[in-house]
Each structure stands twice: as C-alpha cells, then as structure tokens.
Design a protein around this motif. Structure first.
Motif, PDB file in Angstrom:
ATOM      1  N   ILE A  22      -7.735  -1.308   8.906  1.00 23.97           N
ATOM      2  CA  ILE A  22      -7.168  -0.074   9.460  1.00 23.97           C
ATOM      3  C   ILE A  22      -5.974   0.376   8.629  1.00 23.97           C
ATOM      4  CG2 ILE A  22      -5.930   0.892  11.435  1.00 23.97           C
ATOM      5  CD1 ILE A  22      -7.666  -0.856  13.237  1.00 23.97           C
ATOM      6  N   VAL A  23      -5.100  -0.555   8.283  1.00 27.57           N
ATOM      7  CA  VAL A  23      -3.888  -0.210   7.535  1.00 27.57           C
ATOM      8  C   VAL A  23      -4.224   0.373   6.169  1.00 27.57           C
ATOM      9  CG1 VAL A  23      -1.830  -1.147   6.430  1.00 27.57           C
ATOM     10  CG2 VAL A  23      -2.412  -1.841   8.751  1.00 27.57           C
ATOM     11  N   VAL A  24      -5.036  -0.339   5.388  1.00 30.96           N
ATOM     12  CA  VAL A  24      -5.303   0.119   4.020  1.00 30.96           C
ATOM     13  C   VAL A  24      -6.217   1.339   4.000  1.00 30.96           C
ATOM     14  CG1 VAL A  24      -4.952  -2.168   3.045  1.00 30.96           C
ATOM     15  CG2 VAL A  24      -7.239  -1.487   3.738  1.00 30.96           C
ATOM     16  N   LEU A  25      -7.018   1.511   5.037  1.00 32.32           N
ATOM     17  CA  LEU A  25      -7.942   2.639   5.070  1.00 32.32           C
ATOM     18  C   LEU A  25      -7.246   3.944   5.422  1.00 32.32           C
ATOM     19  CD1 LEU A  25     -10.903   3.613   4.963  1.00 32.32           C
ATOM     20  CD2 LEU A  25     -11.112   2.980   7.368  1.00 32.32           C
ATOM     21  N   THR A  26      -6.199   3.884   6.222  1.00 31.40           N
ATOM     22  CA  THR A  26      -5.609   5.109   6.767  1.00 31.40           C
ATOM     23  C   THR A  26      -4.292   5.528   6.117  1.00 31.40           C
ATOM     24  OG1 THR A  26      -4.487   3.827   8.502  1.00 31.40           O
ATOM     25  CG2 THR A  26      -6.672   4.715   9.018  1.00 31.40           C
ATOM     26  N   THR A  27      -3.595   4.599   5.486  1.00 26.51           N
ATOM     27  CA  THR A  27      -2.240   4.938   5.023  1.00 26.51           C
ATOM     28  C   THR A  27      -2.238   6.079   3.996  1.00 26.51           C
ATOM     29  OG1 THR A  27      -2.444   3.067   3.481  1.00 26.51           O
ATOM     30  CG2 THR A  27      -1.141   2.729   5.479  1.00 26.51           C
ATOM     31  N   SER A  28      -3.246   6.130   3.119  1.00 23.79           N
ATOM     32  CA  SER A  28      -3.255   7.167   2.089  1.00 23.79           C
ATOM     33  C   SER A  28      -3.385   8.563   2.686  1.00 23.79           C
ATOM     34  CB  SER A  28      -4.389   6.915   1.090  1.00 23.79           C
ATOM     35  OG  SER A  28      -5.647   6.971   1.735  1.00 23.79           O
ATOM     36  N   VAL A  29      -4.056   8.668   3.824  1.00 24.02           N
ATOM     37  CA  VAL A  29      -4.242   9.964   4.467  1.00 24.02           C
ATOM     38  C   VAL A  29      -3.133  10.251   5.481  1.00 24.02           C
ATOM     39  CG1 VAL A  29      -5.802  11.348   5.892  1.00 24.02           C
ATOM     40  CG2 VAL A  29      -6.736   9.806   4.167  1.00 24.02           C
ATOM     41  N   ILE A  30      -2.731   9.211   6.236  1.00 23.64           N
ATOM     42  CA  ILE A  30      -1.793   9.421   7.338  1.00 23.64           C
ATOM     43  C   ILE A  30      -0.359   9.552   6.857  1.00 23.64           C
ATOM     44  CG2 ILE A  30      -0.863   8.377   9.442  1.00 23.64           C
ATOM     45  CD1 ILE A  30      -3.716   9.400   9.726  1.00 23.64           C
ATOM     46  N   LEU A  31       0.036   8.777   5.841  1.00 21.40           N
ATOM     47  CA  LEU A  31       1.447   8.743   5.450  1.00 21.40           C
ATOM     48  C   LEU A  31       1.991  10.111   5.037  1.00 21.40           C
ATOM     49  CD1 LEU A  31       3.549   6.503   5.494  1.00 21.40           C
ATOM     50  CD2 LEU A  31       3.256   6.254   3.032  1.00 21.40           C
ATOM     51  N   ALA A  89       0.814  -1.216   0.000  1.00 16.06           N
ATOM     52  CA  ALA A  89       0.000   0.000   0.000  1.00 16.06           C
ATOM     53  C   ALA A  89       0.848   1.268   0.000  1.00 16.06           C
ATOM     54  CB  ALA A  89      -0.937   0.006   1.207  1.00 16.06           C
ATOM     55  N   THR A  90       2.054   1.189   0.562  1.00 15.17           N
ATOM     56  CA  THR A  90       2.898   2.383   0.693  1.00 15.17           C
ATOM     57  C   THR A  90       4.138   2.331  -0.193  1.00 15.17           C
ATOM     58  OG1 THR A  90       4.078   1.390   2.565  1.00 15.17           O
ATOM     59  CG2 THR A  90       2.134   2.727   3.062  1.00 15.17           C
ATOM     60  N   GLU A  91       4.294   1.242  -0.967  1.00 14.30           N
ATOM     61  CA  GLU A  91       5.442   1.063  -1.859  1.00 14.30           C
ATOM     62  C   GLU A  91       6.762   1.053  -1.089  1.00 14.30           C
ATOM     63  OE1 GLU A  91       5.176   3.995  -4.932  1.00 14.30           O
ATOM     64  OE2 GLU A  91       3.378   3.125  -5.828  1.00 14.30           O
ATOM     65  N   GLN A  92       6.752   0.404   0.070  1.00 11.48           N
ATOM     66  CA  GLN A  92       7.968   0.227   0.859  1.00 11.48           C
ATOM     67  C   GLN A  92       8.506  -1.192   0.670  1.00 11.48           C
ATOM     68  OE1 GLN A  92       9.412   2.798   2.584  1.00 11.48           O
ATOM     69  NE2 GLN A  92       7.755   4.036   1.709  1.00 11.48           N
ATOM     70  N   SER A  93       9.791  -1.368   0.936  1.00 10.37           N
ATOM     71  CA  SER A  93      10.434  -2.665   0.783  1.00 10.37           C
ATOM     72  C   SER A  93       9.888  -3.653   1.815  1.00 10.37           C
ATOM     73  CB  SER A  93      11.949  -2.525   0.953  1.00 10.37           C
ATOM     74  OG  SER A  93      12.557  -3.786   1.134  1.00 10.37           O
ATOM     75  N   ALA A 142      -8.748   8.686  -5.307  1.00  8.32           N
ATOM     76  CA  ALA A 142      -9.857   9.617  -5.108  1.00  8.32           C
ATOM     77  C   ALA A 142      -9.508  10.684  -4.082  1.00  8.32           C
ATOM     78  CB  ALA A 142     -11.103   8.851  -4.677  1.00  8.32           C
ATOM     79  N   MET A 143      -8.827  10.263  -3.011  1.00 11.18           N
ATOM     80  CA  MET A 143      -8.424  11.222  -1.990  1.00 11.18           C
ATOM     81  C   MET A 143      -7.413  12.220  -2.548  1.00 11.18           C
ATOM     82  SD  MET A 143     -10.147  10.517   0.717  1.00 11.18           S
ATOM     83  CE  MET A 143      -9.309  11.173   2.142  1.00 11.18           C
ATOM     84  N   GLY A 144      -6.585  11.773  -3.474  1.00 10.77           N
ATOM     85  CA  GLY A 144      -5.664  12.692  -4.120  1.00 10.77           C
ATOM     86  C   GLY A 144      -6.385  13.766  -4.909  1.00 10.77           C
ATOM     87  N   PHE A 145      -7.471  13.392  -5.596  1.00 10.35           N
ATOM     88  CA  PHE A 145      -8.269  14.360  -6.341  1.00 10.35           C
ATOM     89  C   PHE A 145      -8.952  15.358  -5.407  1.00 10.35           C
ATOM     90  CE2 PHE A 145      -8.079  11.339  -9.917  1.00 10.35           C
ATOM     91  CZ  PHE A 145      -7.891  12.226 -10.972  1.00 10.35           C
ATOM     92  N   THR A 146      -9.371  14.887  -4.219  1.00  6.76           N
ATOM     93  CA  THR A 146     -10.053  15.794  -3.286  1.00  6.76           C
ATOM     94  C   THR A 146      -9.096  16.778  -2.636  1.00  6.76           C
ATOM     95  OG1 THR A 146      -9.748  14.310  -1.374  1.00  6.76           O
ATOM     96  CG2 THR A 146     -11.728  13.970  -2.737  1.00  6.76           C
ATOM     97  N   GLY A 147      -7.834  16.418  -2.538  1.00  2.46           N
ATOM     98  CA  GLY A 147      -6.853  17.282  -1.896  1.00  2.46           C
ATOM     99  C   GLY A 147      -6.829  17.178  -0.384  1.00  2.46           C
ATOM    100  N   ILE A 148      -7.597  16.239   0.172  1.00  2.00           N
ATOM    101  CA  ILE A 148      -7.661  16.104   1.641  1.00  2.00           C
ATOM    102  C   ILE A 148      -6.303  15.735   2.245  1.00  2.00           C
ATOM    103  CG2 ILE A 148      -8.660  14.747   3.524  1.00  2.00           C
ATOM    104  CD1 ILE A 148     -11.269  14.660   1.949  1.00  2.00           C
ATOM    105  N   PRO A 149      -5.579  14.729   1.706  1.00  2.00           N
ATOM    106  CA  PRO A 149      -4.263  14.398   2.300  1.00  2.00           C
ATOM    107  C   PRO A 149      -3.289  15.567   2.273  1.00  2.00           C
ATOM    108  CG  PRO A 149      -5.008  12.633   0.866  1.00  2.00           C
ATOM    109  CD  PRO A 149      -5.936  13.778   0.636  1.00  2.00           C
ATOM    110  N   ARG A 150      -3.265  16.289   1.150  1.00  2.00           N
ATOM    111  CA  ARG A 150      -2.342  17.431   1.050  1.00  2.00           C
ATOM    112  C   ARG A 150      -2.699  18.513   2.069  1.00  2.00           C
ATOM    113  NH1 ARG A 150      -3.369  16.371  -4.337  1.00  2.00           N
ATOM    114  NH2 ARG A 150      -4.865  18.103  -4.439  1.00  2.00           N
ATOM    115  N   THR A 151      -3.993  18.753   2.210  1.00  2.49           N
ATOM    116  CA  THR A 151      -4.442  19.770   3.157  1.00  2.49           C
ATOM    117  C   THR A 151      -4.103  19.387   4.593  1.00  2.49           C
ATOM    118  OG1 THR A 151      -6.270  20.352   1.674  1.00  2.49           O
ATOM    119  CG2 THR A 151      -6.446  21.072   3.972  1.00  2.49           C
TER     120      THR A 151
END
Length: 434
Positions: free
Chosen positions: A342-351, A167-171, A298-307
């Motif tokens: 929990i992991v897949v739901l939050t990583t896009s916003v939290i990371l 989900a996070t493209e980590q090794s 979708a969250m990237g389009f909304t701009g919520i993580p960036r904000t």
C-alpha cells in the motif's frame, strides 16, 4: 489518450495482475511499462534500469536488512518468554490482569523488531496458551493480540517507516521520532479499553492474583532489562544524535546477538534461520521498492499525479476533508493489499496531493502507517489474522470480529492525530531545534 482513460487502463492492468497472483513488485514494473508505452516514446528499458538502480542504491536502505535481521534473531530467542514473565507481576492487579501483557509485550517487542507479523507471532506463541490456562476470555485475548501486534508498524524501529522514508525521500530518523508518541498513545488507548471491558464483564475475567512480592518484582525487572537496554541503545542513539538509523541498526543487531547468546536461545540452526529469514524478507521488499520506483517515474510521464494534485487544489478541499477521503480509500485498499505494498503503491500519486494541501509529509507518514495498521487486521489479506490463524486454528473472519474493537480504536487514534498533529511532530521538531 486522455488522463481518465489512461488511469482506468492502468488500474485494470494492476488489479488484473494482482488477481492473477503475480508478485507485487513485478506487477508494479508491468504497470509502469504499460504506462510508459502508452504515454511517451521515451526508451522504457533504459529508464527502468536507471531508476531501479538509483532507487535501491540508497544508503538509508542499508538499515532495512539490519533491522529485519535483528527482529529475526529476537524472534528465535527467549525474549518472548522473558517478556511475559517480566511483565506479569506489574499487570496482575490492573483491571484486565494479564491481558495487558499482550499490549505491553507487543509494544516492547515492536520497539526491537520493527515487524508487525513477527511481533504478533512472538508474543502470541507465549501469551495465548498461558492466558487460556488461567481462564481468560479467549476472544478478548486474541483480539488484544491482533490489535497490539500492529504496533510493529508504528513504534520505531519500524520497517514500514524506513520504506516510506526511502520512497518519499524523508528523514528516517525524524519518522522514527514521529512514531514514538502516537505508538504510546495507541498502547494507552488499547489498555484503557481493556480496563473498561474488564470492569463491565467481571464474570469473564479471572480473580486477580496475589500481590507480587518485592523479590518477584525485582526478578521481573531483571528479565525486562535486556529488552529495555536494547531499546535505549537503538532509539536513544538516534535521538541523541550519536548514530544514524543505519548505525543504530548495527547496534541493534549486535545487541540482539548478545541477548540471544547470553540467554542460550541462539544455536547454529536458529542463527542460519534468522539470516535466511532476513534475506528473504529484504529481497521481497527490494522487489516492491524497485517496481514502485519505476512506476513513480512512469506516472510522472503520464501526468496523472500532477493532474490529480491540481484537481484537488481546484476543489478547495480542507485538510480534514482530504484526510477523511484518504482514510476511507486506504481502508478499502487494505482489504486487498499488505501494508508495504500500500505504501509504495500509493505514495507517488498521493504525496503531491498531500503536499499541495499543506500537510507535513512526516506527519502524513505516521497517518499512513496508522491506516496501514488497520489492513493488518482486516480480511481477507490481514497478515496478523493469518499469523493468529496459524497459532489458534480459528477462522480468519472469526479473528477479525474479535479484533473489531481495536480496529475502531485505530480509527479513533487516526482522528485524534488529525486534530492534534503535534502528537507526531513534537519530537521531530525538538530534535531539529537542538
């Protein structure tokens, strides 16, 4: 539509769908579609199809079904009984006696299964009847098993670390190595608590058994040898650079088949059951990953993580303040969702917040898994509690109360890891420097 209003709408949609009983993967897809329709005029269907295909068409994910299959094979073998018999001679003289078999047995089985629920069920079916017949305090026996069963999430090969890495493209190899020392630290902390408790409650612990003979110890080592060899083959091949996580997973499946075949614990029905169980679990995780991958776009389009990331940066929060807030947030979320969700739901916003605060994403993966382990023993959606309820017939909240000391130890371990991050980062750094 402003960011705050959009965030509230998406949260209401998500929890509304989950409360209605919709599968997590489909709920994530639905929230992503709502976000896309409200935030952008881009073609939702095309983006969803492209992103889902790209997210699931990842080579590292091939390790996931193999490790799940390995755990299913061992779950149906004689490994659990061999573990109990093999560990008993080495724990009888310790304060707490055979209660340590729960801790050590879960640690060893976690190192060859990767599943918290499978670890709890496998060790529990063998140890709890034995501990009860020997007069051990069952509240403590069930508590140690509930807490130690969470090792399946942290000690590699961990299914949830594979999910986080994808989900996070980590090794995944670095994540596996990062989980080793924290997992051992947690096992030592659990064992230390059991020793302290047994010294304070001598009347609730049976008298120690006679000292085992050399013959008994050698026989015990013989029973533990297949498990140790399988751990060395899987984890050692990754650490030595001889195999990728996917290749090590294949080695693990071959070793599990060999152990089960030689022990006589694998017949046609159990082999088919193992394959079916692995397929069902893999498909469930794949649906969740598919939904999460689309929701991330979708969250990237909304701009919520960036904000959110920018807002965190503007507040000037220290790393410890941010981690403390996230710890409380994840504990609350664990009351309602399982670990993988929990992991897949939050990583896009939290990371983005985490990286903006200068926190290593590999270290944060271990921090997240430690917190997710807590969700396994917190009602009403603690999977380990469900497993132990089916084994013991006791209520969910009663078992959760028995597991409370180990929940608090998990919180303490998370604090220690936050103060001393090298506990998780030393081994991955050693591997990279070679």
């Amino acid at each position: 539509m402003d960011i705050a209003t959009l965030s509230i709408i998406l949260l209401v949609v998500l929890f509304g769908l989950l409360l209605l009983g919709l599968w997590v993967g489909f709920a994530l897809l639905a929230v992503g579609m709502v976000a896309m329709e409200l935030a952008t005029g881009a073609p939702t269907g095309s983006i969803m199809a492209t992103k889902i295909w790209g997210a699931l068409n990842v080579w590292d994910l091939t390790a996931l079904p193999m490790f799940i299959w390995m755990g299913e094979i061992l779950f149906r073998s004689r490994l659990s009984s061999d573990l109990f018999t093999g560990l008993s001679p080495f724990t009888r003289r310790l304060p707490g006696g055979l209660l340590h078999v729960n801790i050590l047995g879960c640690a060893l089985f976690a190192a060859v299964s990767g599943s918290s629920a499978a670890t709890t069920a496998t060790v529990g079916k063998m140890s709890l009847p034995e501990l009860k017949s020997r007069g051990y305090d069952m509240r403590m026996a069930i508590g140690t098993l509930a807490g130690s069963g969470t090792f399946g999430f942290l000690i590699p090969p961990s299914i949830i670390l594979i999910v986080y890495g994808a989900a996070t493209e980590q090794s995944i190899a670095r994540l596996f190595l990062a989980g080793l020392l924290p997992g051992l630290m947690l096992a030592v902390m659990f064992a230390g608590y059991v020793m302290l408790w047994s010294l304070l409650h001598r009347d609730r612990v049976p008298a120690p058994d006679p000292r085992p003979t050399l013959r008994q110890r050698l026989r015990a080592l013989k029973l533990l040898l297949p498990t140790v060899l399988l751990i060395v083959a899987v984890i050692g091949s990754i650490y030595a650079g001889l195999a990728s996580p996917t290749e090590a997973a294949v080695v693990g499946v071959a070793g599990a088949l060999a152990i089960s075949g030689l022990s006589g614990g694998l017949d046609r029905d159990s082999a088919v059951g193992a394959l079916r169980g692995a397929a069902i679990t893999t498909c469930m995780i794949a649906f969740i990953l598919a939904g999460a991958s689309f929701l991330t776009v979708a969250m990237g389009f909304t701009g919520i993580p960036r904000t959110l990331a920018a807002w965190i940066g503007e507040q000037g929060y220290s790393q410890f303040a941010l981690l403390s807030a996230l710890l409380v947030f994840f504990i609350v979320l664990g009351f309602f969702l399982d670990g993988i969700s929990i992991v897949v739901l939050t990583t896009s916003v939290i990371l983005p917040m985490v990286t903006a605060a200068g926190i290593d994403p590999i270290w944060f993966g271990i921090f997240l898994v430690l917190v997710v382990e807590m969700s396994q023993i917190t009602p009403p959606v603690g999977f380990n509690l469900f497993v132990l309820q089916s084994i013991t017939g006791r209520g969910i909240f009663e078992i959760a109360l028995m597991a409370l000391p180990f929940f608090l130890i998990l919180v303490l371990a998370t604090a220690i890891l936050s103060v001393f991050p090298e506990i998780a980062l030393w081994l991955p750094g050693t591997m990279i420097s070679r």
